[in-house]
Structures are given as structure tokens and as C-alpha cells.
Design an enzyme around this catalytic site. Structure first.
Site, PDB file in Angstrom:
ATOM      1  N   GLY A 216       1.709  -3.031   6.672  1.00  0.00           N
ATOM      2  CA  GLY A 216       1.763  -2.890   5.228  1.00  0.00           C
ATOM      3  C   GLY A 216       2.837  -3.786   4.634  1.00  0.00           C
ATOM      4  N   GLY A 218       6.414  -4.490   2.651  1.00  0.00           N
ATOM      5  CA  GLY A 218       7.726  -3.891   2.451  1.00  0.00           C
ATOM      6  C   GLY A 218       8.725  -4.346   3.484  1.00  0.00           C
ATOM      7  N   ILE A 220      10.609  -2.574   5.600  1.00  0.00           N
ATOM      8  CA  ILE A 220      10.562  -1.946   6.919  1.00  0.00           C
ATOM      9  C   ILE A 220       9.402  -2.488   7.751  1.00  0.00           C
ATOM     10  CG2 ILE A 220      10.407   0.219   8.187  1.00  0.00           C
ATOM     11  CD1 ILE A 220      11.731   1.595   5.832  1.00  0.00           C
ATOM     12  N   GLU A 239      -5.029  -5.336   6.212  1.00  0.00           N
ATOM     13  CA  GLU A 239      -5.534  -5.544   4.848  1.00  0.00           C
ATOM     14  C   GLU A 239      -4.804  -6.702   4.195  1.00  0.00           C
ATOM     15  OE1 GLU A 239      -4.927  -1.745   2.975  1.00  0.00           O
ATOM     16  OE2 GLU A 239      -2.949  -2.314   2.235  1.00  0.00           O
TER      17      GLU A 239
END
Length: 432
Positions: A216, A218, A220, A239
Site C-alpha cells: 500500500g 505510505g 511504513i 494495486e
């Protein structure tokens, strides 16, 4: 053979001419992030008071165009599938509408007419010799919206990569073409600090060579990626493709050869990075960009053995419920593809899903591990789906565990300053 160049010239127009194809009452669909067409949306913004009851549907705008304006919502109103910096305030104040959905299901919602699509504006690559444009930067729901739309206006930009996959639109499907050469929006890697690095190391240590990765957006998730460069034979099925994944590919850690589903290819549905990434995408035979109902479908993505999914959250309660999109009842982002990929990892043979978050918020004043979610919080990933939760203090593996075991594991990875009061709360709830 049809003369596609002649047809192209017939459909070529200015941005102001292109926006005149929008009718009052239209639902105008715009792609995710970098795929949004700046010339068309700027022209639409400048002429917004000439329209009535037009709604612009989009999952994540990157720029705050002029039409995103509380004073002109009767003319043009933004409808969000996901809030970002340009739309978050409007969502919190109530003048931007919000439609919850799983990212993977958005194309089906367009196909079934539950999401309307009258007109589509999209960035596109230059046309190839066969009459095709590539909407490589944001394929996601855009292909489905184009199939349903009355009007399709493409903003052709030479900086847009021509990517492979199910992301091609033929000139016969296009109503009008606007040319623009504005540099693409660039989004670099987020700042990674010691907390993110610590979380990244815990996750990286649990990822084996030969795994397939979904990552994802971000600090982290990108911190995890930066600690995978020494791994071998990784694959990508995700994605979002960003500069973090590109760094991993350039390190030699990614070959895609161990993937048992679509071996040799890495798959994504939208791009969010810098020019270096966009150049890498151009006619790259390794990469395929596909609609989100293909990339994020838990059944399809879960056919990858050893699928690793890494996504960030805001708050996790003792049962493992994850709120990743709101601050209590105040909206912040959206569901996105987190639930899709958590479920995909659970289906995958050897799969592991990681929910990652710092142990505290507001400079250490608030614990993100809580007895219950803040009232009004949206549950993004359910207690039945969550597997690994990771903070800078360790890893809690929850899947298959009892409520008591989950509570103990989550308290153990909370910030030490909060473990005492969390333990007391658990006792009062008869969980310990």
C-alpha cells in the site's frame, strides 16, 4: 486499413471545446490520482458556473482544482470514493459526498449502473499505429466507466507511458481528444523515520524469498520495501505501483519467476510516483496494468502462493478490528484496496497479510491499540479477516486466536506507557 490519423485529427479539439460535451445533470468520471487530466479539469473549473448539477466521481484527486469549491456545488459537486488532501476538508464539512465501496468492486458497480457514468475525462498516452491509447496511469475503474459512458474525452499527453495490459482504449471509443504536454504529477517516497524503520524490519523478517508482494501507500509500507532489497526472486501483484516498488525492482530482488499466477509479469492498476517510474512503465514487457476488479479480486490475487500484503491502519481494537479510514466519525480517507488484499492473502497458500501502524498518535499521547474503536469509526478490515498486526514494538498474529489471546498479543505490541491501562480495560471487559 482505416486511417486512424485522419480520425484523430477530426476528434482533436481544445480543452474548452472538450468540456462543452458535458451536459447538465451528468455524472463525470475521472481516474485515480495521476490519471486525472489537468487541462480538462482546469477548463471545467474555470467554466463551472455554466453548468448545473454535474457530479464528478473520483477515488483520489491529487490536485485541488477550482471546481472543488463549496460555493459552486450546485453547479459541480465532487463525489469521493476516497478522500485525499484535496477533498478531505470538504468531506469532513459535508459539501463533498462520499460513496463507500471495496476498490475491487467498483468496475462492477459501474457495469450494473449503481455508479453512473455519462462522461469520462482521462489522461492517455499518444495513440499507437493501431489506433489505441493507453490509460496506464489509472486503469482501475476507468475502463468500466468508459464502456458505459455516452461521452469519452481523452487528454493526450506525451509524458504518459504506453503500458501493456487491459488498459487500452481505441479511437473509435473516443468522442474528443485534447492535447497537452504538462509534466505529470510526481509523488516521491514519504519520509521514513525510526518508527517506520522498526516496523519495516519486523515485517521484512517474516517475508521469505520467492514471495509475491502487494504494498500500500505510505511511509511504513515503503519502509518495508526498503528492507527487502536483499531478498531473492520476489514477485509483484499490487494495486499501486510506486517508486518504492521500482527501487525494489532495480535492486534485483524482483524477478516474478516464482509466481505461480501470471509468472514473469508484475501487475498493478494505478501508478503514483515520479518521472523515473513513468519512464520505466513505458512499453515495459514485464509490466501489465489492469482494471481493479482483476488486480484486487481476492480470488484472483489469492491464486498467488505466498502472497504478502502490507497496508497501514489508524486504530486496532482488542478483537483486531481495523479502522483505516476515519478518526472516529470524522472521515479521513476510504476503504481502498486494504480489505481486498487482506482477504487475498488469507486465500493464498502460504499468504500473510500485515496491518501496520505506529503504536501511538499525537506525539505519544494516544494509543492506537485500543479496547474498542473510537465511537463512529469505520471498520475497514474486520476481526475475521485480520492476521498480523505490527507496531514498532513487535508482531501480533491474530488469525485463529481467541479474543483473550488477541487481546494479550495486541497489548504486548502497544506502547509500554499504555500497557497498564489497556490491561485494566481488558480485565473490566472480561477479556483477561
Amino acid at each position: 486499413m482505416p486511417n486512424f490519423t485522419e480520425l484523430y485529427q477530426k476528434k482533436l479539439c481544445t480543452a474548452v471545446e472538450g468540456i462543452k460535451l458535458v451536459q447538465d445533470g451528468d455524472c463525470l468520471v475521472v481516474p485515480t490520482g495521476v490519471g486525472e487530466p489537468p487541462a480538462l479539469l482546469t477548463a471545467l473549473s474555470e467554466h463551472r458556473r455554466e453548468y448545473h448539477d454535474v457530479r464528478v466521481y473520483q477515488i483520489l484527486p491529487l490536485r485541488k482544482f477550482g471546481y472543488i469549491d463549496p460555493e459552486t456545488v450546485d453547479h459541480i459537486r465532487h463525489v469521493a470514493f476516497f478522500f485525499g488532501g484535496a477533498t478531505r476538508a470538504g468531506g469532513q464539512q459535508g459539501w463533498i459526498d462520499y460513496i463507500p465501496s471495496y476498490f475491487s468492486e467498483m468496475p462492477r458497480l459501474f457495469e450494473d449502473g449503481l455508479f453512473p457514468s455519462d462522461t469520462v475525462f482521462s489522461l492517455a498516452s499518444p495513440m499507437d499505429e493501431h489506433g489505441y491509447f493507453s490509460i496506464s496511469l489509472a486503469t482501475d475503474y476507468t475502463m468500466a466507466a468508459i464502456k458505459k459512458a455516452r461521452t469519452v474525452v481523452l487528454e493526450v499527453n506525451p509524458n504518459v507511458p504506453f503500458a501493456n495490459g487491459n488498459c487500452l482504449v481505441h479511437i473509435s471509443q473516443v468522442s474528443a481528444i485534447v492535447e497537452d504536454n504538462t509534466p505529470l504529477t510526481e509523488v516521491g517516497l514519504p519520509k521514513i523515520g525510526p518508527v517506520q524503520e522498526a516496523i519495516g524490519k519486523y515485517v521484512a523478517d517474516l517475508i521469505d524469498d520467492g514471495s509475491t508482494i502487494q504494498i500500500g501507500f505510505g511511509a511504513i509500507p515503503d519502509a518495508v520495501v526498503m528492507q527487502l532489497t536483499h531478498k531473492h526472486d520476489l514477485g509483484i501483484h499490487t494495486e499501486m505501483v510506486g517508486d518504492g516498488i521500482l527501487t525494489l525492482i532495480e535492486s534485483g530482488a524482483v524477478t516474478n519467476q516464482s509466481k505461480n499466477y501470471l509468472p514473469g509479469k508484475f501487475i498493478a492498476t494505478f501508478a503514483l510516483g515520479t518521472k523515473r517510474l513513468y519512464d520505466f512503465m513505458h512499453r515495459n514487457p514485464q509490466l501489465e496494468m489492469h482494471p481493479v476488479d482483476y488486480t484486487n479480486d481476492p480470488f484472483l490475487a489469492g491464486q498467488n502462493d505466498n502472497l504478502i500484503t502490507i497496508n497501514a491502519s489508524v486504530q486496532v481494537d482488542f478483537l483486531g478490528q481495523c479502522c483505516s479510514e476515519s478518526m472516529g466519525s470524522t472521515p479521513y480517507s476510504g476503504t481502498g484496496g486494504q480489505s481486498d488484499f487482506v482477504r487475498a492473502a488469507n486465500r493464498s497458500k502460504g499468504g500473510k497479510s500485515f496491518i501496520v501502524l505506529p503504536a501511538t498518535a499525537k506525539d505519544g499521547k494516544i494509543s492506537r491499540i485500543t479496547p474498542t474503536l473510537t465511537p463512529g469509526s469505520a471498520v475497514t478490515t474486520s476481526k475475521n479477516d485480520v492476521n498480523y498486526v505490527v507496531t514498532e514494538y513487535g508482531v501480533a498474529q491474530l488469525r485463529g486466536k481467541s479474543a483473550k489471546q488477541r487481546t494479550q498479543a495486541l497489548i504486548a505490541i502497544a506502547h509500554p506507557d499504555f500497557r497498564g491501562e489497556l490491561t485494566e480495560a481488558a480485565k473490566n471487559m472480561n477479556l483477561l
